[in-house]
Write an enzyme that holds these catalytic residues in place. Structure first.
Site, PDB file in Angstrom:
ATOM      1  N   GLY A   1     -54.636  17.039 -98.295  1.00  0.00           N
ATOM      2  CA  GLY A   1     -54.791  18.497 -98.261  1.00  0.00           C
ATOM      3  C   GLY A   1     -54.003  19.128 -97.118  1.00  0.00           C
ATOM      4  O   GLY A   1     -53.806  18.512 -96.065  1.00  0.00           O
TER       5      GLY A   1
ATOM      6  N   ARG B   1     -51.614  13.624-103.173  1.00  0.00           N
ATOM      7  CA  ARG B   1     -52.732  12.709-102.922  1.00  0.00           C
ATOM      8  C   ARG B   1     -52.528  11.309-103.509  1.00  0.00           C
ATOM      9  O   ARG B   1     -53.472  10.547-103.633  1.00  0.00           O
ATOM     10  CB  ARG B   1     -54.025  13.327-103.453  1.00  0.00           C
ATOM     11  CG  ARG B   1     -54.512  14.546-102.678  1.00  0.00           C
ATOM     12  CD  ARG B   1     -55.971  14.838-102.939  1.00  0.00           C
ATOM     13  NE  ARG B   1     -56.432  16.047-102.276  1.00  0.00           N
ATOM     14  CZ  ARG B   1     -56.850  16.102-101.018  1.00  0.00           C
ATOM     15  NH1 ARG B   1     -56.878  15.009-100.299  1.00  0.00           N
ATOM     16  NH2 ARG B   1     -57.248  17.247-100.489  1.00  0.00           N
TER      17      ARG B   1
ATOM     18  N   ASP C   1     -58.096   8.277 -95.179  1.00  0.00           N
ATOM     19  CA  ASP C   1     -57.591   7.385 -96.232  1.00  0.00           C
ATOM     20  C   ASP C   1     -56.100   7.101 -96.061  1.00  0.00           C
ATOM     21  O   ASP C   1     -55.658   5.960 -96.181  1.00  0.00           O
ATOM     22  CB  ASP C   1     -57.801   8.026 -97.615  1.00  0.00           C
ATOM     23  CG  ASP C   1     -59.192   7.735 -98.148  1.00  0.00           C
ATOM     24  OD1 ASP C   1     -59.728   6.656 -97.834  1.00  0.00           O
ATOM     25  OD2 ASP C   1     -59.748   8.597 -98.853  1.00  0.00           O
TER      26      ASP C   1
ATOM     27  N   LYS D   1     -54.458  14.098 -89.370  1.00  0.00           N
ATOM     28  CA  LYS D   1     -54.527  15.430 -89.982  1.00  0.00           C
ATOM     29  C   LYS D   1     -55.790  15.587 -90.808  1.00  0.00           C
ATOM     30  O   LYS D   1     -56.200  14.637 -91.468  1.00  0.00           O
ATOM     31  CB  LYS D   1     -53.315  15.591 -90.913  1.00  0.00           C
ATOM     32  CG  LYS D   1     -53.319  16.796 -91.767  1.00  0.00           C
ATOM     33  CD  LYS D   1     -53.165  16.492 -93.275  1.00  0.00           C
ATOM     34  CE  LYS D   1     -54.338  15.798 -93.881  1.00  0.00           C
ATOM     35  NZ  LYS D   1     -54.384  15.791 -95.353  1.00  0.00           N
ATOM     36  N   THR D   2     -56.456  16.664 -90.778  1.00  0.00           N
ATOM     37  CA  THR D   2     -57.407  17.156 -91.773  1.00  0.00           C
ATOM     38  C   THR D   2     -58.203  18.313 -91.180  1.00  0.00           C
ATOM     39  O   THR D   2     -58.700  18.222 -90.044  1.00  0.00           O
ATOM     40  CB  THR D   2     -58.396  16.101 -92.345  1.00  0.00           C
ATOM     41  OG1 THR D   2     -59.304  16.773 -93.207  1.00  0.00           O
ATOM     42  CG2 THR D   2     -59.186  15.329 -91.298  1.00  0.00           C
ATOM     43  N   ILE D   3     -58.306  19.392 -91.956  1.00  0.00           N
ATOM     44  CA  ILE D   3     -59.113  20.521 -91.480  1.00  0.00           C
ATOM     45  C   ILE D   3     -60.573  20.107 -91.374  1.00  0.00           C
ATOM     46  O   ILE D   3     -61.337  20.720 -90.648  1.00  0.00           O
ATOM     47  CB  ILE D   3     -59.007  21.759 -92.405  1.00  0.00           C
ATOM     48  CG1 ILE D   3     -59.494  21.445 -93.827  1.00  0.00           C
ATOM     49  CG2 ILE D   3     -57.600  22.324 -92.419  1.00  0.00           C
ATOM     50  CD1 ILE D   3     -59.854  22.695 -94.633  1.00  0.00           C
ATOM     51  N   ASP D   4     -60.964  19.045 -92.114  1.00  0.00           N
ATOM     52  CA  ASP D   4     -62.384  18.657 -92.157  1.00  0.00           C
ATOM     53  C   ASP D   4     -62.911  18.167 -90.811  1.00  0.00           C
ATOM     54  O   ASP D   4     -64.121  18.133 -90.593  1.00  0.00           O
ATOM     55  CB  ASP D   4     -62.596  17.557 -93.209  1.00  0.00           C
ATOM     56  CG  ASP D   4     -62.386  18.070 -94.624  1.00  0.00           C
ATOM     57  OD1 ASP D   4     -62.052  19.256 -94.780  1.00  0.00           O
ATOM     58  OD2 ASP D   4     -62.549  17.287 -95.571  1.00  0.00           O
TER      59      ASP D   4
ATOM     60  N   GLY E   1     -64.855  21.242 -96.410  1.00  0.00           N
ATOM     61  CA  GLY E   1     -65.249  20.049 -95.653  1.00  0.00           C
ATOM     62  C   GLY E   1     -65.844  19.097 -96.662  1.00  0.00           C
ATOM     63  O   GLY E   1     -67.021  19.215 -96.980  1.00  0.00           O
ATOM     64  N   ARG E   2     -64.995  18.183 -97.191  1.00  0.00           N
ATOM     65  CA  ARG E   2     -65.431  17.342 -98.321  1.00  0.00           C
ATOM     66  C   ARG E   2     -66.754  16.626 -98.081  1.00  0.00           C
ATOM     67  O   ARG E   2     -67.650  16.684 -98.900  1.00  0.00           O
ATOM     68  CB  ARG E   2     -64.355  16.289 -98.622  1.00  0.00           C
ATOM     69  CG  ARG E   2     -63.849  16.273-100.004  1.00  0.00           C
ATOM     70  CD  ARG E   2     -63.515  14.870-100.487  1.00  0.00           C
ATOM     71  NE  ARG E   2     -64.735  14.153-100.804  1.00  0.00           N
ATOM     72  CZ  ARG E   2     -65.443  14.335-101.909  1.00  0.00           C
ATOM     73  NH1 ARG E   2     -65.049  15.180-102.828  1.00  0.00           N
ATOM     74  NH2 ARG E   2     -66.562  13.650-102.118  1.00  0.00           N
TER      75      ARG E   2
ATOM     76  N   GLU F   1     -69.476  22.484 -97.877  1.00  0.00           N
ATOM     77  CA  GLU F   1     -69.019  22.158 -99.236  1.00  0.00           C
ATOM     78  C   GLU F   1     -69.629  20.863 -99.793  1.00  0.00           C
ATOM     79  O   GLU F   1     -69.970  20.766-100.965  1.00  0.00           O
ATOM     80  CB  GLU F   1     -67.496  22.011 -99.153  1.00  0.00           C
ATOM     81  CG  GLU F   1     -66.788  21.587-100.366  1.00  0.00           C
ATOM     82  CD  GLU F   1     -65.299  21.419-100.089  1.00  0.00           C
ATOM     83  OE1 GLU F   1     -64.543  22.248-100.569  1.00  0.00           O
ATOM     84  OE2 GLU F   1     -64.900  20.473 -99.386  1.00  0.00           O
TER      85      GLU F   1
ATOM     86  N   TYR G   1     -59.434  27.452 -99.076  1.00  0.00           N
ATOM     87  CA  TYR G   1     -57.974  27.554 -99.144  1.00  0.00           C
ATOM     88  C   TYR G   1     -57.442  28.653 -98.220  1.00  0.00           C
ATOM     89  O   TYR G   1     -56.292  28.610 -97.811  1.00  0.00           O
ATOM     90  CB  TYR G   1     -57.543  27.774-100.597  1.00  0.00           C
ATOM     91  CG  TYR G   1     -57.932  26.591-101.457  1.00  0.00           C
ATOM     92  CD1 TYR G   1     -57.185  25.423-101.413  1.00  0.00           C
ATOM     93  CD2 TYR G   1     -59.076  26.612-102.237  1.00  0.00           C
ATOM     94  CE1 TYR G   1     -57.549  24.305-102.143  1.00  0.00           C
ATOM     95  CE2 TYR G   1     -59.456  25.491-102.979  1.00  0.00           C
ATOM     96  CZ  TYR G   1     -58.696  24.337-102.925  1.00  0.00           C
ATOM     97  OH  TYR G   1     -59.062  23.232-103.633  1.00  0.00           O
TER      98      TYR G   1
ATOM     99  N   ARG H   1     -56.395  26.757 -94.905  1.00  0.00           N
ATOM    100  CA  ARG H   1     -55.626  25.509 -94.818  1.00  0.00           C
ATOM    101  C   ARG H   1     -54.156  25.723 -94.480  1.00  0.00           C
ATOM    102  O   ARG H   1     -53.475  24.799 -94.043  1.00  0.00           O
ATOM    103  CB  ARG H   1     -55.716  24.735 -96.134  1.00  0.00           C
ATOM    104  CG  ARG H   1     -57.127  24.306 -96.465  1.00  0.00           C
ATOM    105  CD  ARG H   1     -57.181  23.134 -97.386  1.00  0.00           C
ATOM    106  NE  ARG H   1     -56.331  23.209 -98.554  1.00  0.00           N
ATOM    107  CZ  ARG H   1     -56.284  22.267 -99.482  1.00  0.00           C
ATOM    108  NH1 ARG H   1     -57.025  21.180 -99.355  1.00  0.00           N
ATOM    109  NH2 ARG H   1     -55.514  22.381-100.527  1.00  0.00           N
TER     110      ARG H   1
HETATM  111  P1  FBP Z   1     -57.832  16.219 -96.565  1.00  0.00           P
HETATM  112  O1  FBP Z   1     -59.010  15.351 -96.238  1.00  0.00           O
HETATM  113  O2  FBP Z   1     -56.831  15.566 -97.422  1.00  0.00           O
HETATM  114  O3  FBP Z   1     -57.236  16.801 -95.321  1.00  0.00           O
HETATM  115  O4  FBP Z   1     -58.344  17.478 -97.409  1.00  0.00           O
HETATM  116  C1  FBP Z   1     -59.520  18.125 -97.075  1.00  0.00           C
HETATM  117  C2  FBP Z   1     -59.837  19.269 -97.997  1.00  0.00           C
HETATM  118  O5  FBP Z   1     -59.296  20.467 -97.517  1.00  0.00           O
HETATM  119  C3  FBP Z   1     -61.343  19.361 -98.207  1.00  0.00           C
HETATM  120  O6  FBP Z   1     -61.912  20.203 -97.268  1.00  0.00           O
HETATM  121  C4  FBP Z   1     -61.455  19.809 -99.646  1.00  0.00           C
HETATM  122  O7  FBP Z   1     -62.612  19.300-100.265  1.00  0.00           O
HETATM  123  C5  FBP Z   1     -60.259  19.194-100.292  1.00  0.00           C
HETATM  124  O8  FBP Z   1     -59.279  19.067 -99.296  1.00  0.00           O
HETATM  125  C6  FBP Z   1     -59.739  20.015-101.441  1.00  0.00           C
HETATM  126  O9  FBP Z   1     -58.514  19.505-101.831  1.00  0.00           O
HETATM  127  P2  FBP Z   1     -57.878  19.756-103.247  1.00  0.00           P
HETATM  128  O10 FBP Z   1     -57.429  21.172-103.272  1.00  0.00           O
HETATM  129  O11 FBP Z   1     -56.771  18.768-103.326  1.00  0.00           O
HETATM  130  O12 FBP Z   1     -58.975  19.503-104.238  1.00  0.00           O
END
Ligand code: FBP
Length: 553
Positions: free
Chosen positions: A81, A145, A176, A202-205, A251-252, A311, A425, A428
């Site tokens: 992401g 991805r 990952d 990297k990751t906003i999460d 935030g997955r 999320e 979004y 990001r």
């Molecule tokens: P990354 O872990 O790859 O940095 O992505 C995080 C994220 O922004 C999550 O917060 C969100 O659930 C996910 O990506 C959404 O990604 P996509 O638009 O590919 O479904």
């Protein structure tokens, strides 16, 4: 190309580096520190990574570095992401590479890891890079991805790198992607391919962090962007006094984003998934908790408020987590029959009939939109796409139903109207804050310093981040140091441990100490928009999370 005045000015921003990296590049020497080892599953990780586990931590000091000027080509990949600052990692990497030897070249593989498999790349030069400096997004080369995880893929990577004389790859990604970078580095070493691999966090999460990675890049900008929006909504709520706003935040898995935004904006309620899981809280008890807070504010005449929802929440509510697991297994097993269903109502019946009694009961109380969302396609890792599950709407409607019941029982007499939002979004690809612009540039510059030290399987690490940039420490640690074994797709795999919110950590403790007051009273804080120019206390401060974590050390 038409550009905004801000974009034009941001091109000219010169990101700050840690003081050691400001020296002439030929006078910066990598210094080996103590041997490292993984915090968990030491022996197993060592056996899986005989060449890249147990290597020393690296820092830098002044000293003559002859090797840094050797000519080399480097490849770079953006993975996963988007996160604000990715363009600056590439800028820092490019500037270091050219400072070391103007003949060096940087190849940007397009569209994420698939770019290297398809031999699709852009040669990044000064003119091409210029309009991307200090801007958000990953559009410079794109991201994706695709996972690099099979030997067949590794061999293609080696072939493509050799074809272009690329002797080092920088992989910019989350847990990952950095796990895969470590496996690739070990594979290249074992097979004598002579190609180095360096990761960048990297990751906003914000869930890729540990002693040596204090924060993943993008978290600072994304949370500031969401906090600005939440603050604006709070002010609207406090002006109109007629809506409860339910705001879902990206935030997955981890709730770091929701927690940081709560610390910044002091909403009435913020759910933390990790706490829900630890307390084995059911969906009903979460709904009751929110409804009771709404009723308490109504007693004071306040029929408005703000609720933040991470999320990933649904996957931490025990009965829904179990339901999702059952659905995942069922879809994996019966995908052909499932796909043959004509419409969503047939799909819902198909799944419902095959669930255990307990999961069927949970599934049956969910609104049909949520049922549909739970049955949507999985992501490439087999996960439910939580960003597409409307937890904000689910909770708003369930709280409404609960309040109606309370009204009929005479325990609530307020008014309840809701607005729902999803912020993800929006943050990001924002222009990186000064912090992310500096941090990312430093990570990229530093990644090249690790390449120049002939290192592989390392992640670029810049620490001491709550201090001004000149006091930051640059270095690297073996990625294997962050790994442990976890069950993935039925077998134990070496992976980087995801950093979830720690319930005994300083940020959560601060939140827990204040949340009762924030729930009943109106304690909103309005952070306003990200500032790029002006006094350092509004332009250069990083997150409350990092400040609280560092202060507790
Ligand atoms: P990354 O872990 O790859 O940095 O992505 C995080 C994220 O922004 C999550 O917060 C969100 O659930 C996910 O990506 C959404 O990604 P996509 O638009 O590919 O479904």
């Amino acid at each position: 190309m038409d550009i905004s005045p801000l974009q034009k000015l941001r091109y000219e921003y010169q990101p700050k580096l840690p003081s050691i990296l400001r020296e002439d590049i030929r006078t910066i020497l990598p210094i080996e520190g103590a041997e490292t080892s993984p915090a968990h599953d030491k022996e197993a990780i060592k056996a899986l990574f005989p060449n890249t586990c147990g290597l020393p931590a690296i820092s830098f000091a002044k000293g003559k570095n002859k090797k840094i000027s050797d000519r080399r080509n480097v490849g770079v990949i953006l993975s996963g992401g988007q996160a604000p600052g990715g363009h600056n990692v590439i800028s820092g990497l490019f500037d270091a590479l050219k400072a070391a030897n103007p003949g060096n070249q940087l190849l940007g593989f397009k569209g994420g890891p698939s770019g290297i498999l398809e031999d699709s790349y852009i040669l990044i030069d000064k003119e091409f890079l210029a309009p991307f400096r200090n801007t958000g997004g990953f559009d410079i080369i794109g991201s994706g991805r695709t996972k690099l995880e099979t030997e067949e893929q590794f061999e293609i990577c080696a072939k493509v790198c050799k074809q272009h004389d690329v002797s080092a790859l920088v992989i910019i990604g989350g847990d990952d992607s950095n796990t895969n970078a470590a496996v690739l580095a070990e594979y290249f070493k074992q097979h004598d391919h002579g190609i180095q691999v360096i990761g960048c966090p990297k990751t906003i999460d914000g869930d890729l962090k540990n002693e040596s990675i204090e924060i993943s890049f993008g978290f600072d900008t994304a949370t500031k962007t969401y906090s600005e929006l939440i603050g604006n909504i709070e002010r609207d709520a406090n002006s109109a006094k007629k809506y409860w706003h339910f705001i879902k935040l990206m935030g997955r898995s981890a709730s770091h984003i929701a927690l940081e935004c709560a610390l910044e904006t002091q909403p009435n309620i913020c759910l933390i998934s990790e706490e829900v899981e630890a307390n084995k809280q059911s969906l009903t008890s979460i709904v009751n908790y929110i409804a009771d807070a709404v009723a308490a504010r109504a007693e004071d005449g306040n029929n408005f408020g703000v609720v933040l929802i991470p999320e990933g929440l649904v996957e931490f509510i025990p009965e829904i987590k179990y339901l999702i697991e059952e659905i995942n297994n069922l879809l994996a097993k019966d995908i052909v029959a499932f796909s043959a269903c004509n419409d969503s109502s047939e799909r819902i019946t198909f799944v419902s009939e095959r669930l255990s009694q307990a999961s069927r009961n949970v599934f049956s109380i969910l609104p049909s939109d949520i049922k549909k969302q739970l049955l949507m396609d999985r992501d490439p890792h087999g996960n439910v796409q939580v960003s597409r599950i409307e937890t904000d709407k689910l909770l708003a409607s369930m709280v409404d139903a609960r309040l109606k019941k309370m009204k009929s029982e005479g325990t609530y007499s307020g008014k309840f109207s809701t607005m729902t939002h999803f912020f993800g979004y929006e943050g990001r690809c924002a222009f990186p804050t000064n912090f992310d612009a500096d941090y990312c540039y430093s990570l990229g510059y530093n990644a090249f310093m690790l390449i120049g030290g002939d290192l592989t399987g390392y992640i670029s690490s810049v620490t001491n981040l709550s201090l001004p940039a000149d006091k930051w420490q640059a270095g690297g640690i073996p990625i294997t140091m962050m790994m442990n074994l976890e069950q993935r797709h039925g077998s134990m795999k070496p992976v980087i441990k995801k950093a979830l919110v720690e319930l005994d950590g300083a940020p959560f403790k601060y939140f827990a100490e204040h949340r009762q007051k924030w729930a009943r009273e109106t304690c909103f804080v309005y952070p306003g928009a990200v500032q790029y120019f002006g006094p350092t206390q509004v332009c250069d401060q990083t997150t409350r999370t990092l400040a609280l974590e560092q202060a507790a050390k």
